[in-house]
Design a protein around this motif. Structure first.
Motif, PDB file in Angstrom:
ATOM      1  N   ALA A 164       8.996 -16.548  25.384  1.00 45.77           N
ATOM      2  CA  ALA A 164       9.878 -17.436  24.729  1.00 45.77           C
ATOM      3  C   ALA A 164      11.065 -16.256  24.343  1.00 45.77           C
ATOM      4  CB  ALA A 164       9.382 -17.904  23.404  1.00 45.77           C
ATOM      5  N   THR A 165      12.258 -16.702  24.185  1.00 47.86           N
ATOM      6  CA  THR A 165      13.516 -15.802  24.046  1.00 47.86           C
ATOM      7  C   THR A 165      14.198 -16.305  22.526  1.00 47.86           C
ATOM      8  OG1 THR A 165      13.983 -15.389  26.394  1.00 47.86           O
ATOM      9  CG2 THR A 165      15.780 -14.974  24.585  1.00 47.86           C
ATOM     10  N   THR A 166      14.066 -15.417  21.640  1.00 42.89           N
ATOM     11  CA  THR A 166      14.718 -15.743  20.335  1.00 42.89           C
ATOM     12  C   THR A 166      16.174 -15.133  20.142  1.00 42.89           C
ATOM     13  OG1 THR A 166      12.578 -15.972  19.452  1.00 42.89           O
ATOM     14  CG2 THR A 166      14.728 -15.340  17.791  1.00 42.89           C
ATOM     15  N   THR A 167      17.069 -15.858  19.814  1.00 41.29           N
ATOM     16  CA  THR A 167      18.472 -15.236  19.707  1.00 41.29           C
ATOM     17  C   THR A 167      19.052 -15.360  18.683  1.00 41.29           C
ATOM     18  OG1 THR A 167      18.889 -15.946  22.090  1.00 41.29           O
ATOM     19  CG2 THR A 167      20.997 -15.557  21.079  1.00 41.29           C
ATOM     20  N   ALA A 168      19.715 -14.017  18.017  1.00 42.39           N
ATOM     21  CA  ALA A 168      20.432 -14.324  16.792  1.00 42.39           C
ATOM     22  C   ALA A 168      21.899 -13.998  17.219  1.00 42.39           C
ATOM     23  CB  ALA A 168      19.881 -13.007  16.050  1.00 42.39           C
ATOM     24  N   LYS A 169      22.584 -15.089  16.327  1.00 39.31           N
ATOM     25  CA  LYS A 169      24.249 -15.241  16.460  1.00 39.31           C
ATOM     26  C   LYS A 169      24.722 -14.916  15.198  1.00 39.31           C
ATOM     27  CE  LYS A 169      27.804 -18.323  17.791  1.00 39.31           C
ATOM     28  NZ  LYS A 169      28.309 -19.589  18.326  1.00 39.31           N
ATOM     29  N   PRO A 170      25.952 -13.788  15.015  1.00 43.84           N
ATOM     30  CA  PRO A 170      26.371 -13.965  13.488  1.00 43.84           C
ATOM     31  C   PRO A 170      27.376 -15.085  13.308  1.00 43.84           C
ATOM     32  CG  PRO A 170      27.474 -12.450  15.429  1.00 43.84           C
ATOM     33  CD  PRO A 170      26.341 -12.895  15.940  1.00 43.84           C
ATOM     34  N   VAL A 171      27.172 -15.696  12.230  1.00 46.21           N
ATOM     35  CA  VAL A 171      27.932 -16.594  11.893  1.00 46.21           C
ATOM     36  C   VAL A 171      28.831 -16.493  10.450  1.00 46.21           C
ATOM     37  CG1 VAL A 171      26.515 -18.652  12.990  1.00 46.21           C
ATOM     38  CG2 VAL A 171      26.150 -17.835  10.579  1.00 46.21           C
ATOM     39  N   SER A 172      28.697 -15.521   9.656  1.00 48.03           N
ATOM     40  CA  SER A 172      29.243 -15.397   8.493  1.00 48.03           C
ATOM     41  C   SER A 172      29.153 -14.017   7.914  1.00 48.03           C
ATOM     42  CB  SER A 172      29.119 -16.467   7.524  1.00 48.03           C
ATOM     43  OG  SER A 172      27.996 -16.240   6.955  1.00 48.03           O
ATOM     44  N   LEU A 173      30.057 -13.516   7.098  1.00 44.01           N
ATOM     45  CA  LEU A 173      30.074 -12.319   6.458  1.00 44.01           C
ATOM     46  C   LEU A 173      30.046 -12.408   5.146  1.00 44.01           C
ATOM     47  CD1 LEU A 173      30.203  -9.207   6.349  1.00 44.01           C
ATOM     48  CD2 LEU A 173      32.569  -9.297   6.686  1.00 44.01           C
ATOM     49  N   ARG A 174      29.143 -11.733   4.265  1.00 47.55           N
ATOM     50  CA  ARG A 174      29.486 -11.799   2.670  1.00 47.55           C
ATOM     51  C   ARG A 174      29.844 -10.485   2.433  1.00 47.55           C
ATOM     52  NH1 ARG A 174      27.995 -14.871  -1.731  1.00 47.55           N
ATOM     53  NH2 ARG A 174      27.017 -16.388  -0.437  1.00 47.55           N
ATOM     54  N   LEU A 175      30.828 -10.468   1.390  1.00 51.66           N
ATOM     55  CA  LEU A 175      31.287  -9.214   0.889  1.00 51.66           C
ATOM     56  C   LEU A 175      30.795  -9.137  -0.622  1.00 51.66           C
ATOM     57  CD1 LEU A 175      34.778  -8.562   2.395  1.00 51.66           C
ATOM     58  CD2 LEU A 175      32.750  -7.662   3.042  1.00 51.66           C
ATOM     59  N   GLU A 176      30.074  -8.086  -0.980  1.00 49.47           N
ATOM     60  CA  GLU A 176      29.749  -8.212  -2.481  1.00 49.47           C
ATOM     61  C   GLU A 176      30.336  -6.399  -2.842  1.00 49.47           C
ATOM     62  OE1 GLU A 176      25.622  -9.054  -3.687  1.00 49.47           O
ATOM     63  OE2 GLU A 176      25.312  -9.342  -1.555  1.00 49.47           O
ATOM     64  N   PRO A 177      31.471  -6.549  -3.770  1.00 50.72           N
ATOM     65  CA  PRO A 177      32.166  -5.379  -4.064  1.00 50.72           C
ATOM     66  C   PRO A 177      31.720  -4.049  -4.792  1.00 50.72           C
ATOM     67  CG  PRO A 177      33.525  -7.351  -4.648  1.00 50.72           C
ATOM     68  CD  PRO A 177      31.968  -7.842  -4.547  1.00 50.72           C
ATOM     69  N   GLY A 178      30.540  -4.252  -5.326  1.00 57.79           N
ATOM     70  CA  GLY A 178      29.979  -3.109  -6.092  1.00 57.79           C
ATOM     71  C   GLY A 178      30.302  -3.211  -7.273  1.00 57.79           C
ATOM     72  N   THR A 179      31.074  -3.976  -7.987  1.00 57.87           N
ATOM     73  CA  THR A 179      31.536  -4.140  -9.422  1.00 57.87           C
ATOM     74  C   THR A 179      32.054  -5.356  -9.643  1.00 57.87           C
ATOM     75  OG1 THR A 179      33.100  -3.372 -10.953  1.00 57.87           O
ATOM     76  CG2 THR A 179      33.992  -3.476  -8.582  1.00 57.87           C
ATOM     77  N   SER A 180      31.912  -5.723 -10.950  1.00 59.64           N
ATOM     78  CA  SER A 180      32.607  -7.170 -11.359  1.00 59.64           C
ATOM     79  C   SER A 180      34.156  -6.905 -11.319  1.00 59.64           C
ATOM     80  CB  SER A 180      31.942  -7.504 -12.617  1.00 59.64           C
ATOM     81  OG  SER A 180      32.141  -6.640 -13.548  1.00 59.64           O
ATOM     82  N   ASP A 181      34.704  -6.101 -11.519  1.00 57.22           N
ATOM     83  CA  ASP A 181      36.014  -5.582 -11.479  1.00 57.22           C
ATOM     84  C   ASP A 181      36.807  -5.790 -10.154  1.00 57.22           C
ATOM     85  OD1 ASP A 181      36.380  -5.717 -14.571  1.00 57.22           O
ATOM     86  OD2 ASP A 181      35.469  -3.661 -14.325  1.00 57.22           O
ATOM     87  N   ALA A 182      36.495  -6.896  -9.439  1.00 54.76           N
ATOM     88  CA  ALA A 182      36.900  -7.053  -8.333  1.00 54.76           C
ATOM     89  C   ALA A 182      37.075  -8.545  -7.850  1.00 54.76           C
ATOM     90  CB  ALA A 182      36.207  -6.437  -6.947  1.00 54.76           C
ATOM     91  N   GLU A 183      38.079  -8.785  -6.777  1.00 52.60           N
ATOM     92  CA  GLU A 183      38.221 -10.354  -6.401  1.00 52.60           C
ATOM     93  C   GLU A 183      37.938 -10.154  -4.924  1.00 52.60           C
ATOM     94  OE1 GLU A 183      42.403 -11.358  -7.328  1.00 52.60           O
ATOM     95  OE2 GLU A 183      41.800 -11.391  -9.444  1.00 52.60           O
ATOM     96  N   THR A 184      37.128 -11.095  -4.345  1.00 50.89           N
ATOM     97  CA  THR A 184      36.991 -11.180  -2.924  1.00 50.89           C
ATOM     98  C   THR A 184      37.722 -12.268  -2.259  1.00 50.89           C
ATOM     99  OG1 THR A 184      34.992 -12.750  -3.536  1.00 50.89           O
ATOM    100  CG2 THR A 184      34.552 -10.545  -3.239  1.00 50.89           C
ATOM    101  N   ILE A 185      38.042 -11.868  -1.145  1.00 46.67           N
ATOM    102  CA  ILE A 185      39.263 -13.169  -0.470  1.00 46.67           C
ATOM    103  C   ILE A 185      38.314 -13.481   0.984  1.00 46.67           C
ATOM    104  CG2 ILE A 185      41.473 -13.200   0.637  1.00 46.67           C
ATOM    105  CD1 ILE A 185      42.172 -10.669  -0.859  1.00 46.67           C
TER     106      ILE A 185
END
Length: 347
Positions: free
Chosen positions: A241-262
């Motif tokens: 059996a062949t198992t394949t992983a495909k990237p579908v999204s990226l999550r960014l966590e800034p490392g501080t609450s004093d930030a805004e993600t886009i």
């Protein structure tokens, strides 16, 4: 020195607790055997591994180092199989038992209980319920043995396949729920996939400014689908059996609450061209990036630990079967980013 290996203890567990019998096999399944042939060109190791019941499954493709701790993490409450049952030919099984018996009996200082247990185990297949390992039936079936997933031997679940080796006639179902199938191989391959380090490209890189939108993106040449093929060729069974992983999204966590993600969710979806985010180019300083971060305060003399986590969609296909998707998985790393006080920067 103690000659009873982890694989030997696995097989002897029932004996040491006084269970000197084989667990009865269940009813036959109409879906057995799982394959009428083989696919691909993955080669099987020729080692007999006499003296220990280790899995004969081999892996090829983007395979991570065993015990590296970099396995993809399922997003749901799901774990790869910790153990399963595989077939062995009569000759292979006899070699295993006789080698284990000889090594245990002849080891100086070996505990008497271990010698007794291995002797009782041998008697079942040589002179007891079975005669001489069923050599007269070698063409008619195989022994099925419990093995542990070599990457999960520390998991208590790896001992759940506790049946002693049992005989299965050709084309009959083994009658145990953990009998190896292409799906089990696909699930084992899931755990073996090596994913690329999740380091995003940033602009500005490493050092950015307060209130400045930092662009983030992934190099699509590096973040592309990766696969692992798990194969088993033993006891007349040849499946993979062949198992394949495909990237579908990226999550960014800034490392501080004093930030805004886009975007505000912090999740950047894959674009139509399989890229994530958009590379910064000269002249885009006044634009809002499709994927990025804006820090609202400086990191002073330290740095914020930006965590970037990619979600991978996992699918598989195998011998005689194309399976449904397995649970999505995530894999992430952190990288330091310094933020300085400033309202603007020339690029």
């Amino acid at each position: 020195m103690h000659a009873v290996t982890s694989g030997s203890r696995f097989a002897l567990a029932g004996l040491l607790s006084g269970a000197l019998f084989l667990t009865a096999a269940g009813t036959a399944s109409a879906t057995w055997p799982p394959s009428k042939g083989s696919q691909g060109d993955t080669k099987q190791s020729g080692s007999s591994n006499a003296g220990t019941l280790v899995s004969r499954v081999t892996y090829s493709g983007s395979v991570r180092s065993r015990g590296s701790g970099t396995a993809v993490q399922p997003v749901t409450d799901w774990t790869p199989p910790a153990c399963w049952y595989e077939p062995r030919s009569v000759a292979e099984f006899k070699d295993y038992v006789e080698t284990m018996y000889t090594d245990t009996i002849n080891t100086p200082g070996q505990a008497n209980y271990a010698k007794a247990a291995v002797g009782q185990f041998r008697d079942i297949y040589k002179d007891g319920k079975y005669k001489n390992y069923n050599e007269d039936k070698a063409a008619d079936g195989n022994w099925w043995v419990a093995v542990q997933n070599p990457d999960r031997t520390d998991d208590p679940a790896s001992w759940e396949c506790s049946d002693l080796p049992f005989w299965v006639a050709n084309n009959d179902a083994p009658g145990v729920p953990q009998a190896v199938t292409p799906k089990i191989l696909a699930e084992a391959a899931y755990n073996a996939i090596q994913l690329p380090d999740t380091k995003v490209t940033l602009a500005p890189a490493d050092i950015t400014k307060v209130n400045l939108a930092t662009w983030a993106w992934l190099d699509k040449a590096e973040f592309k689908p990766v696969s692992v093929t798990a194969s088993l060729n033993s006891g007349g069974l040849n499946i993979q059996a062949t198992t394949t992983a495909k990237p579908v999204s990226l999550r960014l966590e800034p490392g501080t609450s004093d930030a805004e993600t886009i975007p505000a969710s912090g999740v950047c979806a894959m674009n139509s061209d399989d890229s994530i985010g958009e590379p910064y180019a000269k002249g885009k300083a006044h634009l809002t990036p499709p994927c990025g971060i804006k820090y609202l305060r400086s990191s002073s003399d330290s740095a914020f630990h930006l965590k970037a986590t990619i979600t991978w969609q996992i699918s598989w296909s195998g011998t005689g079967d194309t399976g449904a998707n397995l649970p999505d998985g995530t894999f992430g790393t952190t990288q330091d980013i310094k933020v300085q006080e400033a309202q603007a920067v020339n690029r």
